[in-house]
Design a protein around this motif. Sequence first.
Motif, PDB file in Angstrom:
ATOM      1  N   LYS A   1      61.295  30.026   1.684  1.00 37.51           N
ATOM      2  CA  LYS A   1      61.939  29.818   2.793  1.00 37.51           C
ATOM      3  C   LYS A   1      62.016  31.118   3.749  1.00 37.51           C
ATOM      4  CE  LYS A   1      65.747  27.197   0.415  1.00 37.51           C
ATOM      5  NZ  LYS A   1      67.062  27.263  -0.392  1.00 37.51           N
ATOM      6  N   LEU A   2      61.607  32.351   3.092  1.00 32.34           N
ATOM      7  CA  LEU A   2      61.551  33.472   3.988  1.00 32.34           C
ATOM      8  C   LEU A   2      60.355  33.235   4.531  1.00 32.34           C
ATOM      9  CD1 LEU A   2      62.658  36.212   1.277  1.00 32.34           C
ATOM     10  CD2 LEU A   2      63.684  35.823   3.598  1.00 32.34           C
ATOM     11  N   ALA A   3      59.274  32.843   4.241  1.00 30.64           N
ATOM     12  CA  ALA A   3      57.942  32.735   4.860  1.00 30.64           C
ATOM     13  C   ALA A   3      58.034  31.656   6.199  1.00 30.64           C
ATOM     14  CB  ALA A   3      56.936  32.308   3.882  1.00 30.64           C
ATOM     15  N   LYS A   4      58.800  30.723   5.887  1.00 36.69           N
ATOM     16  CA  LYS A   4      59.098  29.557   6.891  1.00 36.69           C
ATOM     17  C   LYS A   4      60.034  30.119   7.998  1.00 36.69           C
ATOM     18  CE  LYS A   4      60.855  25.043   7.919  1.00 36.69           C
ATOM     19  NZ  LYS A   4      61.691  23.944   7.167  1.00 36.69           N
ATOM     20  N   LEU A   5      60.935  31.033   7.607  1.00 39.75           N
ATOM     21  CA  LEU A   5      61.835  31.610   8.562  1.00 39.75           C
ATOM     22  C   LEU A   5      60.773  32.575   9.355  1.00 39.75           C
ATOM     23  CD1 LEU A   5      64.371  32.024  10.053  1.00 39.75           C
ATOM     24  CD2 LEU A   5      65.022  33.494   8.203  1.00 39.75           C
ATOM     25  N   MET A   6      60.184  33.467   8.819  1.00 44.31           N
ATOM     26  CA  MET A   6      59.272  34.442   9.251  1.00 44.31           C
ATOM     27  C   MET A   6      58.326  33.853  10.314  1.00 44.31           C
ATOM     28  SD  MET A   6      58.295  37.564   9.979  1.00 44.31           S
ATOM     29  CE  MET A   6      58.429  38.503   8.488  1.00 44.31           C
ATOM     30  N   GLN A   7      57.798  32.668  10.041  1.00 45.47           N
ATOM     31  CA  GLN A   7      56.962  31.859  10.931  1.00 45.47           C
ATOM     32  C   GLN A   7      57.731  31.405  12.225  1.00 45.47           C
ATOM     33  OE1 GLN A   7      53.715  31.738  10.769  1.00 45.47           O
ATOM     34  NE2 GLN A   7      53.735  30.721  12.870  1.00 45.47           N
ATOM     35  N   GLU A   8      58.952  30.982  12.032  1.00 43.07           N
ATOM     36  CA  GLU A   8      59.651  30.502  13.120  1.00 43.07           C
ATOM     37  C   GLU A   8      59.797  31.486  14.182  1.00 43.07           C
ATOM     38  OE1 GLU A   8      62.811  28.551  11.087  1.00 43.07           O
ATOM     39  OE2 GLU A   8      61.595  26.563  10.759  1.00 43.07           O
TER      40      GLU A   8
ATOM     41  N   GLY B   1      48.434  40.697  -0.287  1.00 48.85           N
ATOM     42  CA  GLY B   1      48.003  39.509  -0.621  1.00 48.85           C
ATOM     43  C   GLY B   1      49.078  38.537  -0.108  1.00 48.85           C
ATOM     44  N   ASP B   2      49.067  37.136  -0.830  1.00 46.92           N
ATOM     45  CA  ASP B   2      49.988  36.053  -0.115  1.00 46.92           C
ATOM     46  C   ASP B   2      51.129  36.044  -0.968  1.00 46.92           C
ATOM     47  OD1 ASP B   2      48.119  35.227   1.608  1.00 46.92           O
ATOM     48  OD2 ASP B   2      47.233  33.792   0.122  1.00 46.92           O
ATOM     49  N   SER B   3      51.312  36.968  -2.079  1.00 48.33           N
ATOM     50  CA  SER B   3      52.603  37.052  -2.774  1.00 48.33           C
ATOM     51  C   SER B   3      53.823  37.835  -2.230  1.00 48.33           C
ATOM     52  CB  SER B   3      52.357  37.386  -4.188  1.00 48.33           C
ATOM     53  OG  SER B   3      51.842  38.580  -4.161  1.00 48.33           O
ATOM     54  N   GLU B   4      53.435  38.585  -1.191  1.00 45.47           N
ATOM     55  CA  GLU B   4      54.089  39.523  -0.330  1.00 45.47           C
ATOM     56  C   GLU B   4      54.447  39.148   1.147  1.00 45.47           C
ATOM     57  OE1 GLU B   4      53.658  43.309  -3.300  1.00 45.47           O
ATOM     58  OE2 GLU B   4      53.269  43.410  -1.158  1.00 45.47           O
TER      59      GLU B   4
END
Length: 415
Positions: free
Chosen positions: A180-187, A209-212
């Motif tokens: 959810k955080l990653a999606k919000l960051m992208q938006e 990496g991709d885990s942070e």
Amino acid sequence: MKDSFCVAVTGQSLLKSDVRHVRHERFLDVLDFLKQGDVVFTNFESTILGRYGGWPTKGKYFDYSRPEMLDALQAMGFNALALANNHAFDLGPAGVLSTLGEVWSRGFLHAGIGTDETDAMKPGRQRLGDRDVSLFALDAGPGADNMYAENRSAARPARPGVNRLKTVRKLGVTEESFRKLAKLMQELRTSALELTNYAQPDDPTPVAGDSELNFYGTVFKQGPEFRRLVEIDPDNASEHLSAIRRAAERGDFVIAYLHHHHWEPGWQDVPGWVQGFARACVDAGANLFVSHGAPVLQAMEIYNGAPLFYGLGNFLFHVPAEETEWSAPEVWRSVVAACRYGGSGTLESIDLLPVVIGGEEKPLATRRLVPLAATGEVARDILQGFAVRSRVFGTEIAISGSTGRVFRAPKRKFG
């Protein structure tokens, strides 16, 4: 060389009022207890407004002291000060320079700030009680990058500041929350809310990496649970530990000091990363480890014959009346410890005196200028709580009336 050596340590000292006029009998008891120390140590939780001037670098939690506050500490018997803490840069580089000048002129053993990074990392070294004593003082934040000392480079001048133990604070979140955080960051980035400008005055914190992901200055790490993670930079830690090792190899009595505000939700709990670093300091040769930051008394441990005071709370705490977050009784209660070493350089015992800033009586509590020796039920409560927390770390404290004692631990020599 004397047959014995004593180091007295207290909670942190944030003072804005000169307390040399206070003659309360139980305050004098505290001062008498301190007199037994060849080294009498505290953290000076402030910065000096002096010849170099300065200006506020932060908002609500801003503090500074007048030079005569150092005279007050000296009158109490203190001869050793850690200067690395979250208030050391409250007046900027000018405050750092003023503090250095005032402390030097009074002859304190001191460490933790400097004219640049190399200077700030240097230990204080002084002959006290027939021993060569080296003091290392570090701050682990969290704090803005610009409060820490920096060396000159081709593109940048040197910056006076605080000696830093580099840490990164991360928040662990579950896989679902991370997505959810990653999606919000992208938006947000699609809406042109770039990250870089929101990191200033610091540089953006790198992620692994991709885990942070770095969510506008806070690093989130995907994991099995919600938790806070504090990671010490291994290269930076190695530099500090190497310096401790060199001081120990020349036979000095070494005091390692750490200040930090990475508190656990339960303020009296000891963070695991602090225990790991404290033990690493002892493994490198430190004879004593002291920490402040959380404004409460935490636990102590004896590790390889060396005392580790994970949090000694407050000794002097002159905070503004409007800061109501410090109303809990445990903020105003602590212990003063006298660590005794035999002629062979081994820890013999630690005497503990419980103290209450302002005393137990309500009329005195409204002033809260100085610590008074605790008595009766309050003294027992302080010592018993300290004993319970310390027992988790294998340390047994014997309580007799209004005092406590830790007896001889596994041998560890210095010198």
